[in-house]
Design a protein around this motif. Structure first.
Motif, PDB file in Angstrom:
ATOM      1  N   THR A 110      59.481  83.801 -43.319  1.00  0.00           N
ATOM      2  CA  THR A 110      59.005  83.703 -44.505  1.00  0.00           C
ATOM      3  C   THR A 110      59.258  82.584 -44.982  1.00  0.00           C
ATOM      4  N   GLY A 111      60.244  81.819 -44.689  1.00  0.00           N
ATOM      5  CA  GLY A 111      60.452  80.396 -45.194  1.00  0.00           C
ATOM      6  C   GLY A 111      59.551  79.440 -44.760  1.00  0.00           C
ATOM      7  N   ALA A 112      59.297  79.367 -43.635  1.00  0.00           N
ATOM      8  CA  ALA A 112      58.308  78.591 -42.888  1.00  0.00           C
ATOM      9  C   ALA A 112      56.849  78.929 -43.602  1.00  0.00           C
ATOM     10  N   LEU A 113      56.459  80.208 -43.702  1.00  0.00           N
ATOM     11  CA  LEU A 113      55.144  80.285 -44.209  1.00  0.00           C
ATOM     12  C   LEU A 113      55.074  79.885 -45.648  1.00  0.00           C
ATOM     13  N   THR A 114      56.306  79.680 -46.550  1.00  0.00           N
ATOM     14  CA  THR A 114      56.474  79.231 -47.928  1.00  0.00           C
ATOM     15  C   THR A 114      56.187  77.780 -47.716  1.00  0.00           C
ATOM     16  N   GLY A 115      56.709  76.985 -46.708  1.00  0.00           N
ATOM     17  CA  GLY A 115      56.645  75.569 -46.576  1.00  0.00           C
ATOM     18  C   GLY A 115      55.139  75.224 -46.345  1.00  0.00           C
ATOM     19  N   LEU A 116      54.380  76.143 -45.429  1.00  0.00           N
ATOM     20  CA  LEU A 116      53.049  75.877 -45.079  1.00  0.00           C
ATOM     21  C   LEU A 116      52.195  75.883 -46.291  1.00  0.00           C
ATOM     22  N   GLY A 117      52.612  77.003 -47.143  1.00  0.00           N
ATOM     23  CA  GLY A 117      51.942  77.168 -48.515  1.00  0.00           C
ATOM     24  C   GLY A 117      51.749  76.067 -49.399  1.00  0.00           C
ATOM     25  N   LEU A 118      52.852  75.459 -49.232  1.00  0.00           N
ATOM     26  CA  LEU A 118      52.978  74.424 -50.252  1.00  0.00           C
ATOM     27  C   LEU A 118      52.278  73.293 -49.784  1.00  0.00           C
ATOM     28  N   VAL A 119      52.208  73.282 -48.527  1.00  0.00           N
ATOM     29  CA  VAL A 119      51.299  72.182 -47.963  1.00  0.00           C
ATOM     30  C   VAL A 119      49.822  72.224 -48.054  1.00  0.00           C
ATOM     31  N   ALA A 120      49.492  73.470 -48.100  1.00  0.00           N
ATOM     32  CA  ALA A 120      48.009  73.834 -48.251  1.00  0.00           C
ATOM     33  C   ALA A 120      47.648  73.416 -49.629  1.00  0.00           C
ATOM     34  N   VAL A 121      48.582  73.843 -50.658  1.00  0.00           N
ATOM     35  CA  VAL A 121      48.428  73.436 -52.128  1.00  0.00           C
ATOM     36  C   VAL A 121      48.225  72.006 -52.274  1.00  0.00           C
ATOM     37  N   GLY A 122      49.021  71.213 -51.443  1.00  0.00           N
ATOM     38  CA  GLY A 122      48.756  69.649 -51.650  1.00  0.00           C
ATOM     39  C   GLY A 122      47.517  69.155 -50.933  1.00  0.00           C
ATOM     40  N   LEU A 123      46.957  69.800 -49.960  1.00  0.00           N
ATOM     41  CA  LEU A 123      45.914  69.395 -49.293  1.00  0.00           C
ATOM     42  C   LEU A 123      44.601  69.714 -49.934  1.00  0.00           C
ATOM     43  N   VAL A 124      44.383  70.624 -50.954  1.00  0.00           N
ATOM     44  CA  VAL A 124      43.339  70.706 -51.742  1.00  0.00           C
ATOM     45  C   VAL A 124      42.761  69.576 -52.328  1.00  0.00           C
ATOM     46  N   LYS A 125      41.410  69.372 -52.173  1.00  0.00           N
ATOM     47  CA  LYS A 125      40.989  68.073 -52.769  1.00  0.00           C
ATOM     48  C   LYS A 125      39.708  68.544 -53.729  1.00  0.00           C
ATOM     49  N   GLU A 126      39.634  67.784 -54.824  1.00  0.00           N
ATOM     50  CA  GLU A 126      38.839  68.172 -55.869  1.00  0.00           C
ATOM     51  C   GLU A 126      37.114  68.060 -55.662  1.00  0.00           C
ATOM     52  N   GLN A 127      36.741  67.108 -54.381  1.00  0.00           N
ATOM     53  CA  GLN A 127      35.710  66.629 -53.889  1.00  0.00           C
ATOM     54  C   GLN A 127      34.976  67.710 -53.172  1.00  0.00           C
ATOM     55  N   GLU A 128      35.633  68.722 -52.576  1.00  0.00           N
ATOM     56  CA  GLU A 128      35.134  69.690 -51.856  1.00  0.00           C
ATOM     57  C   GLU A 128      34.446  70.712 -52.677  1.00  0.00           C
ATOM     58  N   GLU A 129      33.449  71.262 -52.307  1.00  0.00           N
ATOM     59  CA  GLU A 129      32.784  72.519 -52.853  1.00  0.00           C
ATOM     60  C   GLU A 129      33.542  73.666 -53.180  1.00  0.00           C
ATOM     61  N   GLY A 130      33.592  74.318 -54.077  1.00  0.00           N
ATOM     62  CA  GLY A 130      34.498  75.622 -54.340  1.00  0.00           C
ATOM     63  C   GLY A 130      36.028  75.167 -54.088  1.00  0.00           C
ATOM     64  N   TRP A 131      36.371  74.010 -54.743  1.00  0.00           N
ATOM     65  CA  TRP A 131      37.789  73.680 -54.496  1.00  0.00           C
ATOM     66  C   TRP A 131      38.715  74.419 -55.328  1.00  0.00           C
ATOM     67  N   ALA A 132      38.274  74.887 -56.572  1.00  0.00           N
ATOM     68  CA  ALA A 132      38.947  75.675 -57.433  1.00  0.00           C
ATOM     69  C   ALA A 132      39.522  76.773 -56.665  1.00  0.00           C
ATOM     70  N   GLY A 133      38.404  77.601 -56.180  1.00  0.00           N
ATOM     71  CA  GLY A 133      38.928  78.899 -55.630  1.00  0.00           C
ATOM     72  C   GLY A 133      39.800  78.464 -54.216  1.00  0.00           C
TER      73      GLY A 133
END
Length: 361
Positions: free
Chosen positions: A207-230
Motif C-alpha cells: 500500500t505504501g508503494a501504491l501511495t507513492g505511485l499515486g503521487l507520481v501519477a498526480v505530478g504527471l498530469v498535464k493541462e495540455q491533454e484533453e480531459g486533463w481535469a478528469g
C-alpha cells in the motif's frame, strides 16, 4: 482533553494574526502540539482496547480524517467566501474544541503485559529504547521517508489544481475526490489486514508503494491533454485510496513489533517520525515549485520518498515470502464485545490509584 483546548486556542489566536510569524506560532506550534496530544493517545488507546479486529478498529478511527477532508474541502471554501480567512479560523477553532469532550470518553485500560514498575530512565519513559530493536529501527527509517511525501497532497494538491487552471471549487472537488477514496479504503484495509490472508508488513509495503505511485501519477498530469481535469481527479482518487489503505496499517503493525505494553510510546514515536518527514516534504515541494514554476517535480520527488520508504518496509519480518512453510499464526482468544477478555484487563478507578478488575468490558 488538553490537546483539544490547545488546538482550539491555536486556531482562534491565528484568526487575529497580523504577520506570517503569528500563523507559524498559532497554526504551526500551538495547533500542532494540540493535535499531537490528541492523536497519539487516541490511537494508542484504541489499539489497546481491541485484539481480534485491532487494525479494523484503527482504520475506523482514522476514517474521521478522510470524512473531515471530504466535508471540509467545500465547507472551508464557503467559509472563506462568507466570513474571510479570519472568520473561518474562528469557526474551525470552535469546532476543534469538541476534541476535549471526545478525550473525556477515553477510559484507561491496564493489560497483563504492561510493565509492573515505572521506567528507570527518561529514555525508557519516552520509548527511545525501542530504536535498539532492529525491526523497529528499520520501520522508523521507512516511516520517516514516507512522511516526507505523505503530507504533500494535504498542502499542495489544491494549489496544484489551481495552477493547472481549475477554479476554487474545482480544486476543492479534486481534494474531495482524494478524501472519498481515503475514507473508504481505510475500512477495507483494516478488514483485510485482520483476515490474516496477507502478512501486515507485506500489506504495509504494497500500500505504501501504491501511495507513492499515486503521487507520481498526480505530478504527471498535464493541462495540455484533453480531459486533463478528469485525469487529475482520477489520479487524486487513486492516491487517496492508496493513502487511506496505508494509514491504519502503519499503526496496526506496531503491536507485532513492540508489544501492547509499549504501544503508546511507539505510537507517539511514529507520529514524531512522520512529522519529521513532514518538516522536509512540504517546504521542499514549495521550493521545487518556486524553481520549476509548477508542482510536477514536487509530486515526483515526494512520491519517490514514499516509494523508498516502502522498499525499506520489505526488510520487516514477514514482509517477503518465506522459502519454507511457516507454522500457522496463533488465533487470538475469544473476546467480549471486541474488547480484551476481562481476566486480562483492568480499569483504573478515578478515586483509587489501584487498578480494579474490569467486569463490564
Amino acid at each position: 482533553m488538553v490537546g483539544g483546548i490547545i488546538t482550539s486556542l491555536g486556531f482562534i489566536l491565528s484568526a487575529f494574526a497580523s504577520s506570517l510569524l503569528h500563523l507559524y506560532l498559532g497554526l504551526g506550534l500551538l495547533a500542532g502540539c494540540g493535535w499531537a496530544l490528541v492523536f497519539a493517545p487516541t490511537l494508542g488507546t484504541v489499539s489497546r482496547y481491541f485484539s481480534r479486529r485491532r487494525v479494523l478498529a484503527v482504520g475506523l478511527a482514522l476514517t474521521g480524517n478522510g470524512v473531515a477532508s471530504l466535508l471540509l474541502a467545500p465547507v472551508v471554501q464557503l467559509l472563506l467566501d462568507a466570513f474571510g480567512w479570519r472568520g473561518a479560523l474562528l469557526l474551525l477553532g470552535a469546532t476543534t474544541l469538541h476534541l476535549t469532550p471526545c478525550g473525556a470518553l477515553l477510559r484507561p485500560l491496564a493489560l497483563s503485559g504492561d510493565p509492573t514498575t515505572p521506567p528507570h530512565s527518561p529514555l525508557n519513559a519516552l520509548g527511545l529504547t525501542l530504536f535498539t530493536h532492529p525491526a523497529f529501527a528499520m520501520f522508523a527509517l521507512g516511516t520517516t521517508l514516507v512522511g516526507a511525501g505523505y503530507f504533500i497532497p494535504y498542502v499542495h494538491l489544491a494549489p496544484h489544481a489551481l495552477d493547472l487552471g481549475l477554479g476554487g471549487y474545482g480544486a476543492a472537488l479534486v481534494v474531495a475526490g482524494a478524501a472519498v477514496g481515503d475514507a473508504g479504503t481505510r475500512l477495507v484495509s483494516g478488514w483485510l489486514a485482520d483476515r490474516g490472508w496477507i502478512p501486515l508488513p507485506r500489506l504495509l509495503a504494497v500500500t505504501g508503494a501504491l501511495t507513492g505511485l499515486g503521487l507520481v501519477a498526480v505530478g504527471l498530469v498535464k493541462e495540455q491533454e484533453e480531459g486533463w481535469a478528469g485525469t487529475l481527479l482520477a489520479a487524486a482518487g487513486a492516491y487517496g485510496m492508496s493513502a487511506g489503505a496505508f494509514a491504519p496499517l502503519v499503526f496496526g503493525v506496531l503491536p507485532g513489533l513492540v508489544g501492547l505494553g509499549s504501544i503508546l510510546q511507539a505510537t507517539g514515536l511514529v507520529m514524531m517520525l512522520m512529522s519529521l518527514g513532514g518538516l522536509l516534504g512540504p517546504p521542499l515541494s514549495g521550493f521545487l515549485r518556486d524553481v520549476t514554476g509548477d508542482f510536477k517535480a514536487s509530486f515526483l520527488v515526494c512520491g519517490s520518498f514514499i516509494l523508498s520508504g516502502s522498499f525499506i518496509y520489505l526488510t520487516l519480518p514477514g514482509a517477503l515470502p518465506r522459502c519454507h512453510s511457516a507454522p500457522p499464526p496463533s488465533i487470538p482468544p475469544p473476546e467480549q464485545g471486541e474488547l480484551l477478555p476481562s481476566p486480562e484487563s483492568t480499569l483504573a478507578s478515578p478515586s483509587n490509584p489501584h487498578s480494579i478488575p474490569n467486569t463490564t468490558c
